[in-house]
Design an enzyme around this catalytic site. Structure first.
Site, short mmCIF file in Angstrom:
data_model
loop_
_atom_site.label_atom_id
_atom_site.label_comp_id
_atom_site.label_asym_id
_atom_site.label_seq_id
_atom_site.Cartn_x
_atom_site.Cartn_y
_atom_site.Cartn_z
N CYS A 240 -72.68 -97.70 22.28
CA CYS A 240 -73.84 -98.36 22.89
C CYS A 240 -74.40 -97.86 24.15
CB CYS A 240 -73.58 -99.92 23.01
SG CYS A 240 -74.78 -100.88 22.91
N ASP B 200 -70.31 -107.57 27.05
CA ASP B 200 -71.41 -108.62 26.88
C ASP B 200 -70.56 -109.99 27.54
OD1 ASP B 200 -72.48 -106.62 24.61
OD2 ASP B 200 -74.16 -107.72 25.79
C1 RUB Z 1 -75.69 -104.10 24.77
C2 RUB Z 1 -74.20 -103.82 25.03
C3 RUB Z 1 -73.49 -103.39 26.18
C4 RUB Z 1 -73.29 -104.50 27.14
C5 RUB Z 1 -72.85 -103.97 28.64
O1 RUB Z 1 -76.20 -104.89 23.65
O2 RUB Z 1 -73.38 -104.29 23.90
O3 RUB Z 1 -72.26 -102.64 26.02
O4 RUB Z 1 -74.31 -105.42 27.29
O5 RUB Z 1 -73.92 -103.35 29.16
P1 RUB Z 1 -77.75 -104.88 23.40
P2 RUB Z 1 -73.99 -103.50 30.55
O6 RUB Z 1 -78.29 -103.61 23.39
O7 RUB Z 1 -77.70 -105.72 22.08
O8 RUB Z 1 -78.17 -105.86 24.48
O9 RUB Z 1 -72.77 -102.65 31.08
O10 RUB Z 1 -75.43 -102.58 31.01
O11 RUB Z 1 -74.30 -104.90 31.23
#
Ligand code: RUB
Length: 325
Positions: free
Chosen positions: A133, A202
């Site tokens: 991701c 998340d």
């Molecule tokens: C994004 C996702 C990321 C976390 C952490 O999911 O799973 O790994 O949110 O991101 P989506 P961060 O694209 O569905 O929002 O480290 O930037 O908080």
């Protein structure tokens, strides 16, 4: 919006729509945008009384809260602003809400920098990191390692269905990191070339389970089997306080068209009204703590099983939601 809700500022509605549509996405970015939207609501408020002002802020928070259910950074941001807001007059409440939102956003940025420096300590010169991701907390670790002069390479998983791996690859290439982009199905084949699996979160539950983009749990199981450390980079706003009292984290189910367009559906079924073909599109999954080596936060690195201690220290006992009163 229901009729009994006070009006919220158009800017708040725009932010809520952008979060729902994933134009604003990723747990930290969502939290930052939500805090900024509450500040805008406070600044633009036309409330005549403190009670009306508070009602508007609660309505704005509810609208933002209802956008996406899984990333706890969103309600944590809303709670931080609403619970910390104080004052006797509308003007006092306004400046207090704005100050609280600004403080949240500054702390968020600082926490990510600190977390990055801690995470970078795990990376050695020449290491290869596999990512899943797009996580700004993960990228903070890689950026800090690069700033220390380490050479880092990355295997970037595409991350179906929305291909957030492309965002990760673009950022890494901007930093001149060599990137190998792979489809999710090639993960096991390429794990042999990786020294670390580095993912974001998340939500993190009190038992150390990590909720992150769908595919994280399979990646972690595979990496564990091959002895490759699985590290979660997650600021403490990803800790889910409600899980201390037995609540579970809701996994968002997204629209089937992210997986299968209407045209593709019709090609499969020959009839787009066919209800015999069901598409499931969960956005996140849960990785049990036994498949995670470490959770890196701005407060240090923790084994997943001990994260509840930090959670208690930071959040104490949970009470009702401030936007529900
Ligand atoms: C994004 C996702 C990321 C976390 C952490 O999911 O799973 O790994 O949110 O991101 P989506 P961060 O694209 O569905 O929002 O480290 O930037 O908080």
């Amino acid at each position: 919006m229901s009729d009994d809700r006070p009006d919220v500022a158009p800017a708040v509605e725009e932010t809520a729509e952008s979060i729902s549509a994933m134009e604003i996405r990723g747990a930290a970015t969502i939290a930052d945008a939500a805090a900024a939207a509450l500040a805008t609501q406070a600044e633009q408020s036309d409330a005549a009384t403190p009670a009306a002002f508070r009602a508007q802020l609660r309505a704005a928070a509810r609208e933002l809260y209802e956008t996406r259910p899984t990333a706890v950074s969103l309600p944590n941001a809303l709670r931080y602003v609403l619970r910390g807001m104080d004052g006797e007059t509308v003007a006092e409440l306004q400046s207090s809400a704005v100050a609280r939102a600004e403080r949240f956003r500054a702390d968020l940025e600082q926490a990510q920098d600190t977390l990055g420096e801690i995470g970078a300590n795990r990376l050695r010169d020449g290491d290869v990191v596999m990512t899943h991701c797009h996580s700004t907390d993960v990228l903070a670790c890689i950026e800090a390692a690069l700033e220390e002069g380490k050479h880092v390479e990355a295997i970037v998983k595409e991350t179906r269905p929305r291909k957030q791996g492309h965002i990760t690859a673009a950022q890494l290439r901007e930093w001149d990191v060599p990137v190998t982009l792979i489809v999710d199905n090639a993960t096991r084949r390429y794990l042999d070339d990786a020294d670390h699996v580095l993912v974001g979160a998340d939500s993190i539950a009190a038992d150390g389970s990590v909720v992150n983009k769908i595919g994280t749990s399979g990646l972690a199981v595979n990496a564990r089997e091959r002895g490759i450390p699985v590290v979660v980079a997650a600021q403490t706003i990803k800790l889910h306080p409600d899980t201390m009292t037995g609540h579970t984290v809701e996994i968002e189910m997204r629209d089937e068209t992210e997986v299968l367009s209407e045209g593709e559906r019709a090609e499969i079924t020959g009839d787009d009204a066919d209800e015999g073909l069901v598409v499931e599109n969960p956005a996140f999954d849960v990785t049990p703590p036994r498949h995670v080596d470490a959770i890196v936060t701005e407060r240090g690195q923790f084994p997943p099983e001990s994260i509840v201690t930090l959670m208690r220290e930071l959040f104490g006992e949970t009470t009702g939601e401030p936007w529900e009163s």
